[in-house]
Design an enzyme around this catalytic site. Structure first.
Site, short mmCIF file in Angstrom:
data_model
loop_
_atom_site.label_atom_id
_atom_site.label_comp_id
_atom_site.label_asym_id
_atom_site.label_seq_id
_atom_site.Cartn_x
_atom_site.Cartn_y
_atom_site.Cartn_z
N ARG A 13 -14.06 2.34 -18.19
CA ARG A 13 -12.75 2.98 -18.11
C ARG A 13 -12.02 2.68 -16.79
O ARG A 13 -10.84 2.90 -16.65
CB ARG A 13 -12.90 4.50 -18.28
CG ARG A 13 -13.24 4.91 -19.70
CD ARG A 13 -13.74 6.35 -19.79
NE ARG A 13 -15.14 6.48 -19.39
CZ ARG A 13 -15.80 7.64 -19.36
NH1 ARG A 13 -15.18 8.77 -19.68
NH2 ARG A 13 -17.07 7.68 -19.00
N ASN A 213 -13.69 8.41 -13.56
CA ASN A 213 -13.88 7.41 -14.61
C ASN A 213 -12.75 6.40 -14.63
O ASN A 213 -12.94 5.27 -15.03
CB ASN A 213 -13.98 8.09 -15.98
CG ASN A 213 -15.16 9.05 -16.04
OD1 ASN A 213 -16.24 8.76 -15.55
ND2 ASN A 213 -14.93 10.22 -16.61
N ASN A 370 1.21 -21.18 22.63
CA ASN A 370 -0.25 -21.25 22.76
C ASN A 370 -0.90 -22.24 21.82
O ASN A 370 -2.08 -22.50 21.91
CB ASN A 370 -0.86 -19.85 22.53
CG ASN A 370 -0.49 -19.28 21.17
OD1 ASN A 370 0.56 -19.59 20.62
ND2 ASN A 370 -1.36 -18.47 20.63
N ARG A 424 16.19 -25.50 34.86
CA ARG A 424 17.45 -25.40 34.14
C ARG A 424 18.24 -26.68 34.29
O ARG A 424 18.26 -27.28 35.34
CB ARG A 424 18.31 -24.28 34.72
CG ARG A 424 17.85 -22.93 34.31
CD ARG A 424 18.81 -21.93 34.90
NE ARG A 424 18.20 -20.63 34.87
CZ ARG A 424 18.51 -19.65 35.69
NH1 ARG A 424 19.42 -19.84 36.62
NH2 ARG A 424 17.91 -18.50 35.59
#
Ligand code: UD1
Ligand code: CA
Length: 450
Positions: A13, A213, A370, A424
């Site tokens: 069941r 059940n 990473n 930069r």
């Protein structure tokens, strides 16, 4: 006393490839709770060909007996009966995880005081559907299964819990007389009750004997188990206990406040005075005292030291260690990294495979690069480093203490202490350029129209 746990059923069941006794409630298998209620008993488990090895591994102190074919609960008991040594034993269906030690103790005392052959633990249910009904008439006591019941018997609301205490001698003498002349052609353990008059019933709380059940029953029982787990924490405030989910092995210190829709999973340990705000999920993690988790944060296998703040919308992935007073803000992801005391990463950042010292400031949009497509590499940042916004740290790389990384920098080389790091492109300003550009474009478009 000895105990027999019936766990060899086919779980039809349940509609699952997994035996129902292994389905989880609060992250522990259903049968775990039954075994726990039988803590002081010498336990026999009746298993089947598929689940006996797992059961042996899970419960090394229990004796496992195999029922080769699933021919019913009476047949299941047969597989264990020759191994019972004491005068009496208890039988518990493996699918009734809410049963309490106190119920079993009470039943045992009653059984012994009356010197019975059999005692059936019963309960009165509003909706007895699916359970064996207790029929008491001039012929004595019988248990009739749902399938075999007449309309009249179906109305009886006193049910069999699937928990019994038997005198060993009585069962050994009678077990071979169990018949399978019922709708399922199974050998029912409940047949035994017809074979003696020295029998009685004892009523227990209806909640404690609920069986599983179906999936629906699994979630109903799960809900009750949640209630029990939450009730244990009587020094914690739950703003909306019905919406909170806590696994069996979770611990929570005193004076914590848990907001709605929080899920605390696995072996999570929460210290004192912590706040876990709405929608957060914490799994297998340790939070020390005074930690604040802001809304909708997800924390996995991580350690958070005291006075730290996480979230909202933060994600700590496995093996992260967040130091004291650290602040992790919104849309920050940390993976397998250590952040020491007082460090802050307040917005939109990825920190992976990194070690950050104390009082580091991680600016908005900082990323540890990473992964090179093959391997993961480490980023090491010293104490008091100031990382401006939109910085990429291309690992492996180390920035030593007290350095300052200017906004927009891509760090690819080792940085000495107290350095300013800048990568930069020089800024170019062209005064009036936009005006000229607009004039040019408008002229062009007008010509086209003509
Ligand atoms: C059983 C009882 C019923 C009671 C209910 C309580 C019988 C015939 N009926 O019904 O009166 O109200 O429990 O929850 O006993 N099992 C085996 N081998 C088998 C069949 C079952 O070991 O051949 C085990 C199952 O794994 C389970 C337990 O026995 O743990 C009970 O079996 P289940 O099929 O769940 O019985 P119910 O129909 O619930
Ligand atoms: Ca059952």
């Amino acid at each position: 006393m000895e105990a027999v746990v019936l766990a060899a059923g086919k779980s039809t069941r349940m509609k699952s490839k997994t035996s129902k006794i292994f389905h989880k409630i609060a992250n522990r298998p259903v049968i775990f709770y039954v075994i726990q209620a039988l803590e002081n008993y010498k336990i026999h488990i009746v298993a089947n060909n598929e689940n006996h090895e797992t059961l042996k591994e899970m419960f090394p102190n229990c004796q496992i007996h195999i029922q080769k074919e699933q021919k019913g609960t009476g047949d299941a008991l047969k597989s264990a009966i020759d191994h019972i040594q004491e005068n009496a034993f208890i039988v518990v269906n493996g699918d009734t995880p809410l049963i309490k030690k106190e119920d079993l103790q009470k039943a045992r005392l009653f059984f012994e005081s009356k010197n019975l052959d059999c005692l059936v633990l019963v309960a009165k249910l509003k909706n007895p559907y699916g359970y064996g009904r207790i029929v008491k008439d001039s012929n004595g006591l019988r248990i009739v299964e749902e399938k075999d019941a007449t309309e009249e018997i179906k109305k009886i609301n006193e049910i069999n819990s699937g928990i019994y205490i038997f005198k060993t001698e009585f069962v050994k003498k009678s077990i071979n007389d169990i018949e399978n002349n019922n709708k399922s052609n199974e050998y029912y353990i409940t047949n035994l009750v017809k074979m003696t008059n020295n029998i009685d019933t004892i009523e227990v709380d209806k909640e404690n004997i609920l069986g599983i059940n179906t999936r629906k029953e699994l979630s109903n029982v799960g809900k009750i188990m949640q209630q029990r787990i939450i009730d244990k924490f009587d020094d914690v405030t739950f703003i909306d206990p019905n919406s909170i989910y806590i696994d069996y092995d979770v611990s929570i210190g005193s004076d914590c406040i848990i907001y709605p829709n929080v899920s605390l999973r696995g072996k999570t340990k929460i210290g004192n005075n912590c706040t876990i705000d709405i929608g957060s999920v914490i799994e297998d993690s340790v939070l020390k005292d005074n930690v604040k988790i802001k809304p909708y944060s997800v924390i996995e296998e991580s350690l958070i030291e005291k006075n730290a703040q996480i979230g909202p919308f933060a994600h700590l992935r496995p093996l992260s260690t967040i130091g004291e007073e650290v602040k992790i803000g919104n849309f920050v992801e940390v993976k397998k990294s250590v952040l020491k005391k007082g460090t802050k990463a307040s917005h939109l950042t990825y920190i992976g495979d990194a070690e950050l010292g104390e009082d580091v400031n991680v600016g908005c949009g900082t990323i540890t690069c990473n992964y090179d497509g093959y391997q993961k590499h480490k980023t090491i940042i010293g104490d008091r480093v100031f990382i401006g916004s939109d910085v990429q740290l291309v690992a492996p790389v180390e920035v030593e203490h007290d350095s300052l990384i200017a906004a927009g920098t891509t760090v690819t080389k080792h940085v000495e202490p107290f350095s300013l790091v800048l990568s930069r492109v020089p800024q170019v300003n062209k005064p009036g350029w936009v005006k000229r550009y607009r004039e040019y474009m408008e002229k062009k478009l007008n010509q086209k129209k003509k």
